[in-house]
Design a protein around this motif. Structure first.
Motif, short mmCIF file in Angstrom:
data_model
loop_
_atom_site.label_atom_id
_atom_site.label_comp_id
_atom_site.label_asym_id
_atom_site.label_seq_id
_atom_site.Cartn_x
_atom_site.Cartn_y
_atom_site.Cartn_z
N UNK A 5 -8.85 4.79 6.92
CA UNK A 5 -8.61 5.01 6.21
C UNK A 5 -9.49 2.81 6.13
N UNK A 6 -8.64 2.06 6.60
CA UNK A 6 -8.56 1.23 7.09
C UNK A 6 -10.23 0.64 7.65
N UNK B 221 -13.30 1.51 5.20
CA UNK B 221 -13.37 1.09 4.11
C UNK B 221 -13.51 -0.52 4.16
N UNK B 222 -13.45 -0.93 5.56
CA UNK B 222 -13.98 -1.99 6.05
C UNK B 222 -13.11 -2.70 6.37
N UNK B 223 -11.96 -2.26 5.85
CA UNK B 223 -10.97 -3.66 6.03
C UNK B 223 -10.82 -3.87 7.45
N UNK C 275 -12.53 -3.89 9.96
CA UNK C 275 -13.62 -4.83 10.10
C UNK C 275 -13.22 -6.32 9.26
N UNK C 276 -12.80 -6.48 8.10
CA UNK C 276 -13.02 -7.61 7.64
C UNK C 276 -11.69 -8.37 8.32
N UNK D 19 0.37 -0.87 -0.04
CA UNK D 19 0.93 0.35 0.31
C UNK D 19 0.70 1.56 -0.14
N UNK E 30 0.91 4.41 -2.82
CA UNK E 30 0.20 5.04 -2.13
C UNK E 30 0.86 6.06 -2.46
#
Lengths: 294, 359
Positions: free
Chosen positions: A106-107, A110-112, A114-115, A37, A41
């Protein structure tokens, strides 16, 4: 499609194909993701590297002559480049540490976050891997700054050992701010707040310290603030390594004689700060990842 | 070090649980008794839910926003601890054996959850690594899943460039990397266009056909109708109905004919009377609406036009009409009308409530 996929009957109680992930394995998976990442980025790299480089070049070019004489009053015989490079190394550590919390926000957004929580990965390993990626990046960036500094005319008196020492001091310095920016991330859960909150602190921290000018050349109130400012401890420790003398300005010790008298007190303060803020961040992160109803 | 390679499947007994082989002896995919969840602010999101989903079933959990669907699915996926009740997933207890559950389920959150900075292939690969797919199988698994969700062409494109539907498909693929026997899908098609929705349904059908148990929540009766073997309807944290999709639709009592009538309330009331007395409908349910009337009856498709003629003969002007299958709203109306007579409360329609704290 492999055959066992179509084997519908057995599939119901099909054992899950999974290697027993080790703690280090989970760390590695996350280390790789965050490095990828970072490379992807450019924002992260630009903010945390280009800005300090601009500082290094502009400060030495614009203030070099004037500041050089102020510096020489305290530490005879060194140029401003040599004086400034350790401070820029600390600035890099500071700027890069801010991005740690931004990555976490950001995580979360964007749901990462919880993922990752629903995967069987060890949660401590998840955060260790992420932090390791950031520390790795900070180490590389400090090395780049040192190299650039040498090109511009700075001198690492203690050689390679000293340069490695400066990287280590930079990492120790970064950890408390990594912890701080992650705590901010968990508390605000908002990217802008985290960036602003962490960035607002960056410049006062740098300027109200021994980073750019010797404390003796600064007003009394700044000296008082600098005494409480972690940047002073990091910069003085790194600077002692850079020029091979005890130039710690805020704690006077003479346990070792020479350079280590300047390095050890600074490192001790930074480690203490890392542990204190690290504990806060660990507490907040484990609360955020726990399944307890809030 | 990366996880070591091994061909040996993870043995569930290493978690200290012996699972008998054989389909019939294995525990239900989901077994919930008396689940209650109260948020910190005192909101009771789930209130005494009982559920049992056998292996291989496609189970649909229906309800309006805030009914407790997401809260329930988060408890099942180990993201929230139940306040009380017994919850077992794939035979494991949700509080004491959460890690074993995480190894054996796939979970797709309501909000699309992918890393936008990584490519499609990298997102799936990360999931493979996170779930410990043996290293030798990862390449193949990534390709297989990209094929399944038809993202092979854009495997090396960053996910941030994808459309909503593509992101959702990628998200679905990452939930399947470890070939979990049970997958939770929280409103998997909300916000997608009909084409994207149909595609996702197709994938879910495929994995269900392979034997994967699916537990999905949805607001769309059509979705449940398309995919699910069995449904439960949750309202205000309680299950108010369950059964097959056709069972539930039967509770509505047929198809629905909406008729728009020109004129004032008196005209609508007259139209309602004509419809109620219309002999061709057996046990029709007639309601007045803001613009006309709604007639629900088994034979509405066959005799709807006759009713329109009857209305015209009665001197009313029909300005619009529409025959449709019952929607979730109609099911809720039917269900809540039923409960209204049971407990005497006014339950004309489900009152949506903010999804308490479950984002």
């Amino acid at each position: 499609m492999s055959t066992d996929v179509d084997d519908g009957g057995a599939a119901v109680d099909r054992p899950v194909q999974r290697t027993a992930n080790s703690f280090l394995g989970d760390v590695w998976v996350n280390f790789k993701r965050w490095n990828l990442k970072a490379v992807r980025n450019p924002f992260v790299l630009v903010v945390s590297l280009v800005q300090p480089i601009i500082f290094l070049v502009l400060f030495t070019e614009v203030f070099g002559t004037v500041a050089g004489s102020a510096v020489n009053r305290g530490i005879p015989g060194i140029n401003y480049e040599t004086y400034l490079v350790p401070a820029i190394a600390i600035q890099v550590a500071l700027a890069a540490a801010i991005t740690s919390g931004v990555g976490l926000v950001n995580d979360i957004e964007n749901g990462m976050f919880e993922k990752v929580l629903v995967t069987p990965m060890n949660r401590t390993a998840v955060f260790v891997g992420k932090t390791a990626a950031e520390v790795f990046r900070i180490a590389v960036q400090i090395a780049i700054i040192l190299g650039l500094g040498v090109v511009l005319g700075a001198e690492v008196v203690t050689g390679v050992v000293g340069a490695v020492g400066i990287v280590v001091v930079g990492i120790l310095f970064s950890l408390w701010f990594v912890a701080f920016s992650n705590s901010l991330a968990v508390l605000t859960r908002d990217q802008e707040s985290t960036i602003i909150g962490a960035n607002l602190l960056q410049f006062p921290l740098l300027f109200l310290s021994s980073a750019f000018l010797p404390l003796s050349a600064l007003p009394e109130w700044i000296r008082t603030v600098a005494r409480l400012n972690p940047v002073t401890y990091g910069v003085d420790a790194a600077r002692s390594l850079m020029i091979g003398q005890d130039v710690m300005t805020v704690i006077e010790v003479s346990w070792f004689g020479g350079t280590l008298d300047g390095v050890v007190p600074g490192v001790a303060v930074l480690v203490g700060l890392d542990l204190a803020l690290g504990a806060v961040a660990v507490y907040l992160l484990s609360r955020a990842s726990s399944s307890d109803v809030k | 070090m990366p996880p070591r390679d091994t061909d040996e499947p993870a043995d569930r007994s290493r978690d200290g649980h012996h699972r008998p082989g054989g389909q019939t002896a294995s525990p239900a995919a989901v077994d919930v008794e008396g689940l209650e969840l109260v948020y910190g602010d005192g909101t009771t999101a789930v209130d005494g839910v009982e559920l049992r989903v056998p292996n291989g079933e496609c189970f649909g959990f229906l309800g309006p926003n805030g009914a407790g669907k997401t809260t329930t699915i988060k408890v099942l996926a180990t993201l929230l601890s139940p306040t009380s009740g017994s919850v077992r997933v794939n035979g494991f207890d949700v509080t004491t054996e959460s890690r074993a559950i995480r190894e054996t389920i796939g979970y797709m959150a309501q909000e699309t959850s992918i890393d936008p900075e990584l490519t499609a292939a990298e997102n799936i690969r990360f999931a493979c690594e996170a779930y410990g797919v043996p290293r030798g199988e990862r390449d193949e698994r990534v390709d297989e899943l990209l094929d399944l969700v038809e993202l092979g062409d854009v495997a090396d494109k960053r996910a941030e460039e994808f459309s909503g539907g593509m992101k959702k498909r990628l998200d679905a693929a990452t939930a399947l990397v470890h070939r979990p026997p049970l997958v939770f899908l929280d409103e998997p098609t909300t916000g997608l266009d009909p084409k994207a929705r149909n595609r996702l349904w197709e994938y879910f059908r495929q994995i269900n056909d392979r034997g994967t148990t699916i537990f999905l929540t949805t607001q769309y009766l059509e979705e449940a109708d398309q995919l699910c073997d069995r449904l439960a309807v949750i309202l205000d944290g309680r299950i108010v109905a369950d059964g097959s999709p056709s069972d539930l639709k039967r509770r509505v009592g047929g198809d629905v004919l909406d008729i728009d009538i020109e004129g004032d309330a008196a005209a609508r009331s007259r139209a309602a009377t004509i419809a109620r007395e219309f002999a061709a409908f057996d046990a029709a349910m007639v309601d007045e609406t803001d613009t006309g009337i709604t007639v629900t009856a088994e034979s509405v498709r066959q005799h709807g036009t006759d009713l329109l003629v009857a209305l015209r003969d009665g001197g009313l002007t029909v300005v619009g009409f529409n025959i449709r299958a019952p929607t979730l709203d109609d099911v809720f109306l039917a269900i809540t009308d039923g409960t209204a007579t049971d407990d005497g409360t006014d339950a004309d329609r489900p009152v949506p409530r903010p999804e308490g704290g479950s984002q």
